[in-house]
Motif scaffolding. Structure first.
Motif, PDB file in Angstrom:
ATOM      1  N   ILE A   1       0.846  -1.194   0.000  1.00 60.37           N
ATOM      2  CA  ILE A   1       0.000   0.000   0.000  1.00 60.37           C
ATOM      3  C   ILE A   1       0.879   1.240   0.000  1.00 60.37           C
ATOM      4  CG2 ILE A   1      -1.685   1.322   1.353  1.00 60.37           C
ATOM      5  CD1 ILE A   1      -2.736  -1.401   2.386  1.00 60.37           C
ATOM      6  N   ALA A   2       0.657   2.096  -0.975  1.00 56.51           N
ATOM      7  CA  ALA A   2       1.395   3.363  -1.069  1.00 56.51           C
ATOM      8  C   ALA A   2       0.644   4.432  -0.275  1.00 56.51           C
ATOM      9  CB  ALA A   2       1.530   3.780  -2.528  1.00 56.51           C
ATOM     10  N   ILE A   3       1.357   5.085   0.608  1.00 52.97           N
ATOM     11  CA  ILE A   3       0.759   6.141   1.436  1.00 52.97           C
ATOM     12  C   ILE A   3       1.396   7.466   1.044  1.00 52.97           C
ATOM     13  CG2 ILE A   3       0.378   6.948   3.803  1.00 52.97           C
ATOM     14  CD1 ILE A   3       0.868   3.987   4.665  1.00 52.97           C
ATOM     15  N   PRO A   4       0.631   8.381   0.510  1.00 56.08           N
ATOM     16  CA  PRO A   4       1.228   9.631   0.036  1.00 56.08           C
ATOM     17  C   PRO A   4       1.780  10.476   1.180  1.00 56.08           C
ATOM     18  CG  PRO A   4      -1.164   9.760  -0.040  1.00 56.08           C
ATOM     19  CD  PRO A   4      -0.834   8.350   0.322  1.00 56.08           C
ATOM     20  N   ALA A   5       2.694  11.368   0.841  1.00 54.19           N
ATOM     21  CA  ALA A   5       3.202  12.322   1.834  1.00 54.19           C
ATOM     22  C   ALA A   5       2.059  13.208   2.292  1.00 54.19           C
ATOM     23  CB  ALA A   5       4.314  13.159   1.207  1.00 54.19           C
ATOM     24  N   ASP A   6       2.116  13.595   3.552  1.00 52.92           N
ATOM     25  CA  ASP A   6       1.072  14.470   4.097  1.00 52.92           C
ATOM     26  C   ASP A   6       1.738  15.726   4.655  1.00 52.92           C
ATOM     27  OD1 ASP A   6      -1.291  15.497   4.993  1.00 52.92           O
ATOM     28  OD2 ASP A   6      -1.417  14.221   6.771  1.00 52.92           O
ATOM     29  N   THR A   7       1.467  16.839   4.041  1.00 48.19           N
ATOM     30  CA  THR A   7       2.104  18.089   4.469  1.00 48.19           C
ATOM     31  C   THR A   7       1.309  18.786   5.578  1.00 48.19           C
ATOM     32  OG1 THR A   7       0.970  19.256   2.668  1.00 48.19           O
ATOM     33  CG2 THR A   7       3.208  18.471   2.221  1.00 48.19           C
ATOM     34  N   THR A   8       0.247  18.166   6.019  1.00 48.28           N
ATOM     35  CA  THR A   8      -0.569  18.744   7.094  1.00 48.28           C
ATOM     36  C   THR A   8      -0.348  17.986   8.396  1.00 48.28           C
ATOM     37  OG1 THR A   8      -2.288  19.374   5.517  1.00 48.28           O
ATOM     38  CG2 THR A   8      -2.922  19.268   7.838  1.00 48.28           C
ATOM     39  N   GLY A   9       0.020  18.722   9.441  1.00 45.60           N
ATOM     40  CA  GLY A   9       0.083  18.117  10.765  1.00 45.60           C
ATOM     41  C   GLY A   9       1.366  17.367  11.042  1.00 45.60           C
ATOM     42  N   ALA A  10       2.215  17.939  11.892  1.00 43.17           N
ATOM     43  CA  ALA A  10       3.482  17.290  12.250  1.00 43.17           C
ATOM     44  C   ALA A  10       3.279  16.332  13.420  1.00 43.17           C
ATOM     45  CB  ALA A  10       4.517  18.343  12.617  1.00 43.17           C
TER      46      ALA A  10
END
Lengths: 356, 59
Positions: A165-174
């Protein structure tokens, strides 16, 4: 794919490949099972019943029960899997019911993902699953710090299947950089309408909402006592390419698990009298615990020279530096109020639980 | 997590500090430290917010 594209892909893989340990998941191969190798009657409470780090989460009352086992049925290259075997069916799932198998990952261990920044990295989740018959479930990758989630359904067959499963990068929320839960990885096996009544979103990060955590068309694991679910080889890694499972030595994997749970049995501990009714003793820890541990209050134990004396734990403190847990025993009949050394014999099992 | 009861332990006779409690969670008695990072203590704090639930004083 052209040669140039192949080279570009290979370069991307090398760039995204972490230089240290790649598998963020601990005990993904299910080889460590300190608490129990098999537990029957699972389903009426949340908790840890089998391989380390893998927790059953349930809500509401269900008639469904299962046996959780550290199984030797595993795909080639693996020694173990986690097996869930439905022993009591529940064919009428109420709204608030759920059953998922989860693993909590602490914030200290996921900072390299750079989530919540413009440089956030994608991740790849791989695992092997098998069932007694065809089934469809879903996985949840939860950002516990920011109430964000990623979901993906997967199919189970009667043979071992590798899911990627590929999980995209998430630029929201560190992710918060602490010992608390940052990633909540969960495999949803049973869900009522409280958890599957909304519009399921796949392949993208979304804000948390309870009713989209599972899919309404998923198999309900408790639908039949024939139902079995096996899983192993769980790996969550940074990058968009799935790589081979990171096999770690038994000692290394055990040490990683011991940050969350340790047990001592049939040993002696040195204690020090403190007043007329307390003995303080330190429990040497092979690995620093994540947090101050909980422990059972009355395990079978006696102090040296007086096997009839009963003791129970009155206090748990902890040096977070941290090579000792300090337990304070409460007893009676100590011979002096000044400091006297005692040996404490553990007849049973002393558990130290600092899991999430 | 089903919390049946919770009670503070007596204070340490040397330091006078009370930093541990006992509770029964899902039918299992536990000694639990006053550490917010401990999942059992965190659950008891949430439980104690509900009307009618109280951590009893030490005996």
């Amino acid at each position: 794919m052209s040669k140039a594209a192949e080279l570009a892909k290979a370069g991307e893989t090398l760039t995204n490949q972490p230089s240290g340990r790649k598998n963020i998941v601990i005990n993904g191969g299910m080889q460590i099972s300190q608490r129990a190798t098999s537990t029957t009657g699972v389903g009426n409470a949340s908790g840890y019943f089998g391989p380390d780090r893998w927790k059953i989460h349930k809500d509401a009352t269900t008639a469904g029960r299962l046996t959780m086992t550290q199984s030797t049925d595993a795909p080639a290259g693996f020694a173990n899997s986690l097996k869930m075997d439905c022993t009591t069916a529940d064919t009428s799932i109420a709204a608030g019911e759920r059953l998922n198998l989860g693993c909590s990952i602490e914030g200290f261990d996921v900072q390299h993902i750079k989530k919540g920044t413009s440089a956030a990295l994608p991740m790849t989740l791989t695992f092997y699953v098998k069932g007694d018959q065809a089934a469809t479930y879903n996985v949840e990758v939860g950002d516990f710090d920011n109430n964000r989630c990623f979901y993906k359904r997967f199919a189970v067959t009667t043979d071992w299947v590798k899911i990627t499963i590929a999980i995209p990068a998430d630029t929201t929320g560190a992710f918060t950089n602490d010992s608390g839960e940052s990633i909540a990885l969960g495999f949803w096996l049973v869900a009522g309408s409280t958890y599957n009544g909304g519009t399921f979103v796949e392949d993208a990060w979304s804000a948390y909402a309870a009713n989209v955590r599972s899919h309404s068309s998923n198999t309900q694991f408790f639908d039949s006592t024939d139902r079995e679910f096996f899983i192993t080889g769980i790996q969550l890694e940074v990058g968009s390419q799935a790589t081979n499972f990171e096999h770690r030595s038994r000692g290394e994997e055990l040490a990683l698990c011991q940050r969350y749970y340790q047990r001592k049995s049939n040993g002696y501990l040195a204690g020090n009298g403190a007043g007329t009714n307390q003995i303080a003793f330190g429990v040497p820890l092979p690995v620093s615990l994540r947090a101050t541990p909980s422990t059972p209050p009355n395990f079978s134990m006696h102090r040296s020279g007086n096997t009839a004396a009963t003791v129970s734990i009155n206090q748990v403190t902890f040096n977070s530096d941290a090579d000792n847990a300090l337990l304070q025993l409460r007893t009676s009949g100590l011979s002096a109020t000044d400091e006297v050394a005692y040996n404490v014999h553990i007849n049973g099992i002393l558990e130290l639980d600092a899991d999430m | 997590m089903n919390i049946e009861n919770a009670q503070w332990c007596p204070a340490d006779t040397i330091t006078g500090i009370t930093d541990t409690l006992t509770a029964t969670l899902d039918g299992i008695p536990l000694v639990i430290p006053k550490d917010p990072a401990n999942r059992h203590y965190a659950a008891i704090l949430e439980w104690a917010k509900i009307d009618g639930n109280t951590i009893e004083e030490a005996d």
